[in-house]
Enzyme design. Sequence first.
Site, short mmCIF file in Angstrom:
data_model
loop_
_atom_site.label_atom_id
_atom_site.label_comp_id
_atom_site.label_asym_id
_atom_site.label_seq_id
_atom_site.Cartn_x
_atom_site.Cartn_y
_atom_site.Cartn_z
N ASN A 137 0.82 -1.22 0.00
CA ASN A 137 0.00 0.00 0.00
C ASN A 137 0.85 1.27 0.00
O ASN A 137 0.59 2.20 -0.77
CB ASN A 137 -0.95 0.00 1.20
CG ASN A 137 -1.93 -1.16 1.13
OD1 ASN A 137 -1.96 -1.88 0.14
ND2 ASN A 137 -2.71 -1.34 2.18
N HIS A 183 -17.45 35.59 -30.57
CA HIS A 183 -18.65 34.90 -31.07
C HIS A 183 -18.42 34.39 -32.50
O HIS A 183 -19.37 34.29 -33.27
CB HIS A 183 -19.88 35.81 -31.04
CG HIS A 183 -20.04 36.56 -29.76
ND1 HIS A 183 -20.72 36.07 -28.68
CD2 HIS A 183 -19.54 37.76 -29.37
CE1 HIS A 183 -20.66 36.94 -27.68
NE2 HIS A 183 -19.94 37.97 -28.06
N SER A 304 -8.79 11.94 -49.09
CA SER A 304 -10.03 11.18 -48.96
C SER A 304 -9.96 10.00 -49.91
O SER A 304 -9.36 10.08 -50.98
CB SER A 304 -11.20 12.08 -49.34
OG SER A 304 -12.30 11.30 -49.77
N LYS A 310 -9.32 16.40 -51.57
CA LYS A 310 -9.32 16.69 -50.14
C LYS A 310 -7.94 16.74 -49.50
O LYS A 310 -7.05 15.98 -49.84
CB LYS A 310 -10.16 15.63 -49.40
CG LYS A 310 -11.65 15.72 -49.65
CD LYS A 310 -12.25 17.07 -49.29
CE LYS A 310 -12.48 17.25 -47.80
NZ LYS A 310 -13.60 16.49 -47.28
N TYR A 344 -6.50 2.23 2.23
CA TYR A 344 -6.30 1.66 0.90
C TYR A 344 -7.44 0.73 0.53
O TYR A 344 -7.90 -0.08 1.34
CB TYR A 344 -4.97 0.89 0.83
CG TYR A 344 -4.79 0.25 -0.53
CD1 TYR A 344 -4.27 0.97 -1.60
CD2 TYR A 344 -5.22 -1.05 -0.78
CE1 TYR A 344 -4.16 0.41 -2.86
CE2 TYR A 344 -5.10 -1.63 -2.03
CZ TYR A 344 -4.57 -0.89 -3.07
OH TYR A 344 -4.48 -1.44 -4.32
N GLN A 349 -6.13 0.52 -7.59
CA GLN A 349 -5.26 -0.09 -8.61
C GLN A 349 -5.58 0.44 -10.01
O GLN A 349 -4.71 0.55 -10.86
CB GLN A 349 -5.45 -1.60 -8.57
CG GLN A 349 -4.68 -2.36 -9.62
CD GLN A 349 -4.59 -3.83 -9.28
OE1 GLN A 349 -3.90 -4.20 -8.35
NE2 GLN A 349 -5.31 -4.66 -10.01
#
Length: 486
Positions: A137, A183, A304, A310, A344, A349
């Site tokens: 621990n 904005h 693409s 593209k 613990y 884990q």
Amino acid sequence: MMAKRKAFRSAAGAAKPAADSSRLDHASGKSWQARIGGGRDALAEQFVESLSFDQRLARHDVAGSIAHATMLAKMKLISKDELEQIKTGLNKILADIEAGTFRFDICQEDIHMAIEAALIANIGDAGKKLHTGRSRNDQVALDVRLWCLEAIDVLTAKIAELQRSLVSLAREQGSAPMPAYTHLQRAQPITIGHELLAYVEMLQRDKDRLADCRRRTAVSSLGGGAAAGSTLPLDRQYTASLLNLPAITDNSLDSVSDRDFVAELVFCLSLVGVHLSRWAEQWILYSSTEFNFIRIADEYTTGSSMMPQKRNPDMLELTRGKAAGILGSLVSLLTMLKGQPLAYNRDMQEDKRWLFSAYDTAEACLAMAARIVAHTQFNAEVISGRLDEGFLDATVMAEYLVRKGVPFRTAHHVVGRLVSLCETRKLQALRELPLDLMQQQCSVFGADVFEVLGAAKAIHAYQTHGAGGVRQLHLQLAKWDRLLPD
Ligand code: ARG
């Protein structure tokens, strides 16, 4: 199955047969499991193990164990000779792990047990003394702390690398004007560099946060034991100093149950992810035909399978997408912690899955971002060619009136009317309005108004500290040169 159960399958183990007295006490291969009995269930073993992902802690586990053993020897809890055997044994195991020759067996559950069992198999009784005054621990808490400290250092360096890429781009291409948006509507003119350096500021805060998180992480939990410490005289401060940790924890329950530092680090990474994602989104827009503000080098775009024209900004989209995983890790960690009683619990884990995943993602995104920034061109001419769209100089015009004594609210109103006049007359820019029309709205307009109008001019007129002008850009570049030496 039986054979597998008996043998500890480790290359390190094979190197030197264990002495009789040091054989693992139990058929399950777990030396601490004597009370429970020998029942095994493969499903349960797979469910409970963390070895498949906590091997990344091997180096930190060995460092912690060597420091712990050194302290045990100082306190005469083990002999010098035993310490030497432990050190040599651990270093050999680590070398095997790093060379990929160590054979892990998930029946050992986790990296801590795997290493300890191999040590016992290799060196016998001295190996059995390593865990004196220690529990997994406090051990795992320490290992994760040590791992996080290294992670923080790597991430800090990666962030600085990205900052340097942004600063060089700002220096090379940054003095040309571009619109700033609020904005997502055109707002005021700024330099290209000003926008780039906004990201550098965010990243600087990310580094500061990591440095702050580092302070709380660099604390040794060793000595916390399972939950309540130890009745043995352990010199915790000495162990910490061997690990270069400036502090030790003060409460054993907290030592073994604190994962705040993990949550904090993943939060820091979440903000890194958010910042990178915002940047990615901005540049995805900028690389569109509609904006056409930037051109990302071909290597960082993809084609693409159907549309031959593209150039998709997939690396940026993935940066935006991968950030989601980091945020998910944070939510998972906090949720895992919120229901746990002291101290613990095995839930913890799982922390490593999310910690490692958040780290890997952040590290990869930072490296990719630095590369993309270094291979991107701003289309300054395209941007400048459209700079007069959107009345970016409206605020400059209002401030011109303020300087002539007009109250700002009135000036704002006057310029608003002039903008709408432009729109009805299909004029592109305020400077296309005749002076007498301006004067009809406000008598203080003089011919000198044309000296301030034009979006490109505004970037030379800004006065305030931190504004988007050319002068301020140079000040900012000088600051980053100081703060980010190569
Ligand atoms: N693999 C465990 C973890 O990562 C180590 C600690 C196990 N402790 C225990 N008492 N079972 O958390």
